[in-house]
Design an enzyme around this catalytic site. Structure first.
Site, PDB file in Angstrom:
ATOM      1  N   HIS A   1       0.816 -15.816 -25.708  1.00 23.49           N
ATOM      2  CA  HIS A   1       1.965 -15.434 -24.849  1.00 23.49           C
ATOM      3  C   HIS A   1       3.183 -16.209 -25.321  1.00 23.49           C
ATOM      4  O   HIS A   1       3.329 -17.392 -25.020  1.00 23.49           O
ATOM      5  CB  HIS A   1       1.655 -15.764 -23.385  1.00 23.49           C
TER       6      HIS A   1
ATOM      7  N   HIS B   1       7.533 -16.166 -26.214  1.00 17.87           N
ATOM      8  CA  HIS B   1       8.888 -15.582 -26.204  1.00 17.87           C
ATOM      9  C   HIS B   1       9.641 -16.114 -27.413  1.00 17.87           C
ATOM     10  O   HIS B   1       9.844 -17.326 -27.531  1.00 17.87           O
ATOM     11  CB  HIS B   1       9.642 -15.977 -24.935  1.00 17.87           C
ATOM     12  N   LEU B   2      10.043 -15.207 -28.294  1.00 16.08           N
ATOM     13  CA  LEU B   2      10.807 -15.634 -29.475  1.00 16.08           C
ATOM     14  C   LEU B   2      12.281 -15.268 -29.375  1.00 16.08           C
ATOM     15  O   LEU B   2      13.091 -15.730 -30.173  1.00 16.08           O
ATOM     16  CB  LEU B   2      10.218 -15.007 -30.747  1.00 16.08           C
ATOM     17  N   ARG B   3      12.625 -14.387 -28.415  1.00 21.39           N
ATOM     18  CA  ARG B   3      14.019 -13.894 -28.264  1.00 21.39           C
ATOM     19  C   ARG B   3      14.449 -13.101 -29.504  1.00 21.39           C
ATOM     20  O   ARG B   3      13.615 -12.641 -30.266  1.00 21.39           O
ATOM     21  CB  ARG B   3      14.994 -15.044 -27.969  1.00 21.39           C
TER      22      ARG B   3
ATOM     23  N   ASN C   1      10.405  -8.973 -23.227  1.00 19.09           N
ATOM     24  CA  ASN C   1      11.501  -8.996 -22.231  1.00 19.09           C
ATOM     25  C   ASN C   1      12.838  -9.398 -22.848  1.00 19.09           C
ATOM     26  O   ASN C   1      13.501 -10.326 -22.397  1.00 19.09           O
ATOM     27  CB  ASN C   1      11.146  -9.896 -21.032  1.00 19.09           C
TER      28      ASN C   1
ATOM     29  N   LYS D   1       2.907  -5.071 -21.411  1.00 19.41           N
ATOM     30  CA  LYS D   1       3.142  -6.180 -20.487  1.00 19.41           C
ATOM     31  C   LYS D   1       3.792  -5.619 -19.237  1.00 19.41           C
ATOM     32  O   LYS D   1       4.898  -5.055 -19.302  1.00 19.41           O
ATOM     33  CB  LYS D   1       4.057  -7.222 -21.154  1.00 19.41           C
TER      34      LYS D   1
ATOM     35  N   HIS E   1       2.305 -10.009 -15.534  1.00 21.40           N
ATOM     36  CA  HIS E   1       2.954 -11.159 -14.886  1.00 21.40           C
ATOM     37  C   HIS E   1       2.607 -11.054 -13.408  1.00 21.40           C
ATOM     38  O   HIS E   1       3.204 -10.264 -12.683  1.00 21.40           O
ATOM     39  CB  HIS E   1       4.466 -11.136 -15.107  1.00 21.40           C
TER      40      HIS E   1
ATOM     41  N   ASP F   1       3.547 -19.414 -23.323  1.00 28.03           N
ATOM     42  CA  ASP F   1       4.704 -18.962 -22.535  1.00 28.03           C
ATOM     43  C   ASP F   1       5.930 -19.805 -22.908  1.00 28.03           C
ATOM     44  O   ASP F   1       6.800 -20.046 -22.070  1.00 28.03           O
ATOM     45  CB  ASP F   1       4.439 -19.021 -21.025  1.00 28.03           C
TER      46      ASP F   1
ATOM     47  N   HIS G   1      15.545 -21.196 -23.728  1.00 28.15           N
ATOM     48  CA  HIS G   1      16.863 -20.787 -23.236  1.00 28.15           C
ATOM     49  C   HIS G   1      17.877 -21.758 -23.826  1.00 28.15           C
ATOM     50  O   HIS G   1      17.555 -22.939 -24.001  1.00 28.15           O
ATOM     51  CB  HIS G   1      16.915 -20.856 -21.701  1.00 28.15           C
TER      52      HIS G   1
ATOM     53  N   ALA H   1      14.643 -19.852 -15.931  1.00 32.06           N
ATOM     54  CA  ALA H   1      13.232 -20.267 -15.891  1.00 32.06           C
ATOM     55  C   ALA H   1      12.632 -20.189 -17.289  1.00 32.06           C
ATOM     56  O   ALA H   1      12.801 -19.186 -17.991  1.00 32.06           O
ATOM     57  CB  ALA H   1      12.458 -19.369 -14.937  1.00 32.06           C
TER      58      ALA H   1
HETATM   59  C1  NCD Z   1      10.039 -16.364 -19.196  1.00 34.71           C
HETATM   60  C2  NCD Z   1      11.315 -16.083 -19.975  1.00 34.71           C
HETATM   61  O1  NCD Z   1      12.222 -16.926 -19.956  1.00 34.71           O
HETATM   62  O2  NCD Z   1      11.400 -15.040 -20.632  1.00 34.71           O
HETATM   63  N1  NCD Z   1      10.292 -17.418 -18.248  1.00 34.71           N
HETATM   64  C3  NCD Z   1       9.363 -18.216 -17.695  1.00 34.71           C
HETATM   65  O3  NCD Z   1       9.748 -19.022 -16.830  1.00 34.71           O
HETATM   66  N2  NCD Z   1       8.105 -18.174 -18.011  1.00 34.71           N
HETATM   67  C4  NCD Z   1       9.581 -15.106 -18.555  1.00 34.71           C
HETATM   68  C5  NCD Z   1       8.164 -15.172 -18.032  1.00 34.71           C
HETATM   69  O4  NCD Z   1       7.203 -15.191 -18.793  1.00 34.71           O
HETATM   70  O5  NCD Z   1       8.020 -15.190 -16.810  1.00 34.71           O
HETATM   71 ZN    ZN Z   2       6.394 -15.436 -20.444  1.00 35.80          ZN
END
Ligand code: NCD
Ligand code: ZN
Length: 336
Positions: A12, A14-16, A39, A95, A132, A238, A242, A254
């Site tokens: 899981h 997030h690479l943006r 996302n 997802k 989620h 995860d 940011h 978050a």
């Molecule tokens: C994630 C994000 O910033 O994309 N944030 C997080 O707090 N985990 C989104 C997610 O997986 O809920």
């Molecule tokens: Zn996530």
């Protein structure tokens, strides 16, 4: 002490995109592959967008071989589209986000019934569903409230492989044990911290994520399950970067950024509890068995020499603060 891991996976991540992707991708390159979250703004909802994003990730990774398990943001689909998606190389699963529950999830599902026909077809076509799992209730109760939905999904679609993403409670572990078609990911931070670390003293925005860290009993139950080698519990960082100005501000976003230190900190954690022998399955074996994965072959040796975590990672005009910023952690990656 040392341990060599075979093809560790982050289930899981997030690479943006854009410059942030250029910064984050190389920082996950010690993993052999990862399940990539969809996302973005706007989210990845079509096979074409997914293929293009996968290409941008490959480019940002540079020379490092890295298996991209791409996900699509769940929206109701037709049979024809699902058949096409299923044959798309690199596609891993959908997802599902309840609408508005976390970062960039406004286009998620408002009523689970809207997902029914797509979920039935996914079950038939053996396409995994990643969820989620939070309700819109009181923040500490959101995951527990959502367990009824997981129970319903696991019962109604007994052959659908359902991954409960980033579980944070002892109650979620109990549900996991009830249904063979459920599996779960857990993050590094939820094995270590509680809400006290986020907000018990001075507020720490860099530990603020969704789902929020819970009680000591929840953290301890998750850690025990990981250390005991629960066969359906997988590591999913995860890691959710940011920009610094979106974390150190009013209205903090978050997400905890852990990718560059996740493997060393996991090794330290498992070593501390004399459970290093369980790490391989947690970071790869369970996921490969459950989903039939065969990532690129990559060996990573971890050693009990400390790693200094930088105060922030900066490049391409981006700046991100990691967990343990400016601190030493007990293990590090041994470079050849
Ligand atoms: C994630 C994000 O910033 O994309 N944030 C997080 O707090 N985990 C989104 C997610 O997986 O809920
Ligand atoms: Zn996530």
């Amino acid at each position: 002490m040392e341990i060599t891991l075979d093809s560790p996976l982050d289930m899981h991540l997030h690479l943006r995109d854009g410059d942030m992707l250029k910064l984050t991708a190389p920082l996950s390159a010690d993993f052999a592959g990862a399940v990539i979250m969809p996302n973005l703004v706007p989210p990845i909802t079509t096979p074409d967008k997914m293929a293009a994003y996968s290409g941008r990730i490959r480019e940002a990774m540079g020379d490092s071989p890295f298996t991209r398990y791409m996900t699509l943001f769940f929206t109701p689909q037709t049979e024809a589209t699902l058949k096409c998606i299923r044959n798309t190389p690199e596609f891993f699963g959908f997802k599902l986000y309840p609408a508005g529950i976390t970062t960039n999830s406004e286009g998620g599902i408002a009523h689970m019934d809207d997902a029914d026909s797509t979920l039935r077809m996914m079950e038939e076509m053996d396409i995994p569903l990643l969820v989620h799992g939070e309700s819109h209730g009181f923040v500490m109760d959101r995951e527990t409230e959502f367990l009824a939905v997981y129970r319903d999904l696991a019962t109604r679609y007994p052959k659908l492989r359902i991954s409960m993403e980033h579980i944070t409670t002892a109650a979620a572990l109990e549900l996991l044990d009830e249904f063979e078609n459920l599996c779960a990911t857990v993050t590094l931070q939820h094995l270590i911290i509680t809400l006290d670390d986020v907000a018990g003293g001075a507020l720490n925005p860099h530990l603020f994520c969704k789902p929020i860290a819970k009680r000591p009993g929840d953290r301890d139950a998750l850690l025990q399950a990981a250390l005991n080698g629960h066969p359906r519990l997988m590591f999913g960082s995860d890691s959710a970067p940011h920009p610094l100005h979106r974390k150190e501000c009013c209205g903090c976003a978050a997400g905890v950024f852990t990718a560059p230190l996740a493997l060393p900190r996991l090794a330290a954690l498992f070593a501390e509890h004399h459970a290093l022998g369980k790490l391989q399955d947690f970071v790869s074996g369970n996921a490969c068995r459950i989903f039939g994965l065969a990532p690129v072959s990559k060996q990573v040796t971890l050693t009990d020499t400390p790693m200094h975590v930088p105060a922030s990672y900066r490049s391409f005009g981006q700046q991100v603060v990691p967990m343990y910023a400016g601190q030493d952690i007990a293990w590090s990656i041994k470079k050849a």
